[in-house]
Structures are given as C-alpha cells and as structure tokens.
Scaffold this active site. Structure first.
Site, PDB file in Angstrom:
ATOM      1  N   TYR A   1      -6.920   6.713   0.705  1.00  0.00           N
ATOM      2  CA  TYR A   1      -5.836   7.693   0.813  1.00  0.00           C
ATOM      3  C   TYR A   1      -5.632   8.415  -0.519  1.00  0.00           C
ATOM      4  CZ  TYR A   1      -1.081   9.511   0.876  1.00  0.00           C
ATOM      5  OH  TYR A   1       0.019  10.324   0.751  1.00  0.00           O
TER       6      TYR A   1
ATOM      7  N   SER B   1       0.764  14.645  -2.527  1.00  0.00           N
ATOM      8  CA  SER B   1       1.646  13.487  -2.580  1.00  0.00           C
ATOM      9  C   SER B   1       1.795  13.123  -4.041  1.00  0.00           C
ATOM     10  CB  SER B   1       1.012  12.309  -1.825  1.00  0.00           C
ATOM     11  OG  SER B   1       1.673  11.091  -2.096  1.00  0.00           O
TER      12      SER B   1
END
Length: 277
Positions: A146, A133
């Site tokens: 995360y 990401s």
C-alpha cells in the site's frame, strides 16, 4: 468561461462521495465515477452525473472520458481518488495482489490522467488532483505494498507538475490522515486474512486492532475535511502543491521528516502497539 467540469473517481463512498458533493455545491458540473453505479444513486439524486468506470480497464476509462467530452466539451478537474489498502507482510502478499494494488492505486490514476490531458492542454488550463495519503510520506508495519503505491503516486505527481506547468495545468497532491471511512475496517480484514495465521500473526493482530481502534475512529476526521481541501485547491489561482489534511497527517509527516529512521520505527511501532522483541 463555461461552467467548470470535474471528474471524481472512487465516488461511491467516503472521500470520493464527499468530494463530488462539495464540488457540485461549489458550482461544478460533476461526474462521479465508480465500478458499481448502483452505489451512485444518492449522488445522482443530488444532481451529480453518475459514470460507470473501472480504473483498471482502459476501454472503460476511455469511453467515460469520451462521454464527458461529448456532453460538456471540456474537463477542468480530475480527482484521482479511487484506491484501496492491501495490508499484509511482504512475504505473505501474493505478487498478483501486489500488482493489482498498483493497477488500481497508480496505473489507474496515471491512465486516466493521460486521457484527460489532451483536452486540458487544448484549453490551456486544468487541475489534476491525486489523492495519496500521509502513507505516501511515512510507513506503517505490514503496509508495504500500500505504501509503495502511495510513494509512487507522490513521485509521479511531482514529475507531472513540472511537465504540465508550461501548459497552464496544475497538479495537486492531497495527503489525508485518519479519515472516518470504511477503509480501516476493510484493510484490517484483508490483513488478518493474509497474515493473521502465520509467523507475522502477532504483528497482524496489533495492526488490525489499531486500524479498527474505537479511539482512533473517534479522532478521525470526516471525509468533508478532505473534500473541502480539494475544493480549495481547485478554486485557487495558484494552489499549493500539497495539502496534508485530517487527523494526524501534518504532525506524522513532519515527524517522518525530522526523526531518524530508527526513531520513527520506534514511534510508529509504539503507536500501533506492536509486540516488543
């Protein structure tokens, strides 16, 4: 050479489903893996081979890889896409949930990679694609666990690239930005449940609102943008090591590299609408 074989995890929706379709359209034999095989029916109807797999269960991953090798004799591409975003203040998120986040996002990818590498080394070819990401290079409020998993997967990918280069195996990192999937809404729901009612409530409200923002949703890129980058990478003779794709990915990663920590703190706080202190 025989038709190339690809395994895509997290294929039941979003980026995984789009990637499975794009690889199939590019001529690959594609196995789409997910825990809930019922959500793979549409892919199966399009010629993609459904595979029940839980990336937190070693026996499930082992039997899946063995089944692919029994049917095709090879694995040329592994797309480690399975993952989720567990948002909440570090103080509020239980360590059990933090460990689960690492089990899915990091150890699942590492475990499956370990299982396919013996055959790739034997073939002297292959590509490992790790979907991280832009959150593997930058950070946002209340996303500590995360981001920790995505930073970890970036580092593992860099080390793996060096280790596997002598065997003719490529390692590619895909860094999506804002993508039009279920991810933002699910992360917002989890955030409100975890930190919405405590001392971090004002921050949680702002970040959840940003995750669900209609304006952001309208700007987000379709999953096909990520799928296209993956097909490009696995089809290249010498792929790039990283592909930052989708809304906001390249500029935000660049900002994270160029700005001081305090400057980036201010930028990202304004972007998500954090209350001023």
């Amino acid at each position: 050479m025989s038709t190339r074989v690809a395994l895509v995890t997290g294929a039941s929706s979003g980026i995984g489903a789009a990637t499975a379709r794009a690889l199939h359209d590019a001529g690959f034999i594609v196995y789409g893996a997910a825990r809930r095989t019922g959500r793979l029916d549409d892919l199966a109807a399009g010629g993609i081979r459904p595979l029940g797999m839980d990336v937190t269960d070693e026996s499930s991953m082992t039997s899946g890889v063995e089944a692919i090798l029994a049917e095709t004799g090879r694995i040329d591409v592994l797309v480690n896409n399975a993952g989720y975003g567990s948002y909440g203040a570090i103080e509020d998120v239980s360590l059990a949930e933090a460990r689960r986040q690492f089990e899915v996002n990091v150890f699942g990818a590492a475990g499956l990679t370990r299982l396919v590498l013996p055959r790739m080394r034997q073939q002297a070819s292959g590509t490992i694609v790790n979907v991280t990401s832009m959150g593997g290079k930058i950070y946002t409020p209340l996303g500590g666990w995360y981001h920790a998993t995505k930073f970890a997967l970036e580092a593992l990918s860099d080390c793996l690239r060096l280790e596997l280069a002598p065997f003719g195996i490529d390692v590619v990192v895909i860094e999506p930005g804002g993508i039009a999937t279920e991810w933002g809404g699910i992360a917002a729901d989890n955030l409100e449940q975890t930190s919405g009612g405590g001392p971090y409530g004002a921050q949680a409200e702002a970040v959840a609102r940003s995750l669900r923002s209609e304006a952001n949703a309208n700007r987000n890129s379709p999953p096909s943008v990520v799928a296209g980058a993956i097909v490009k990478a696995v089809s290249a003779r010498r792929p790039k090591t990283r592909y930052a794709v989708g809304f906001g990915a390249a500029p935000l990663i660049a900002a994270g590299a160029l700005l001081s920590d305090r400057q980036f703190d201010a930028l990202i706080s304004r972007a998500v609408g954090l209350p001023r202190t």
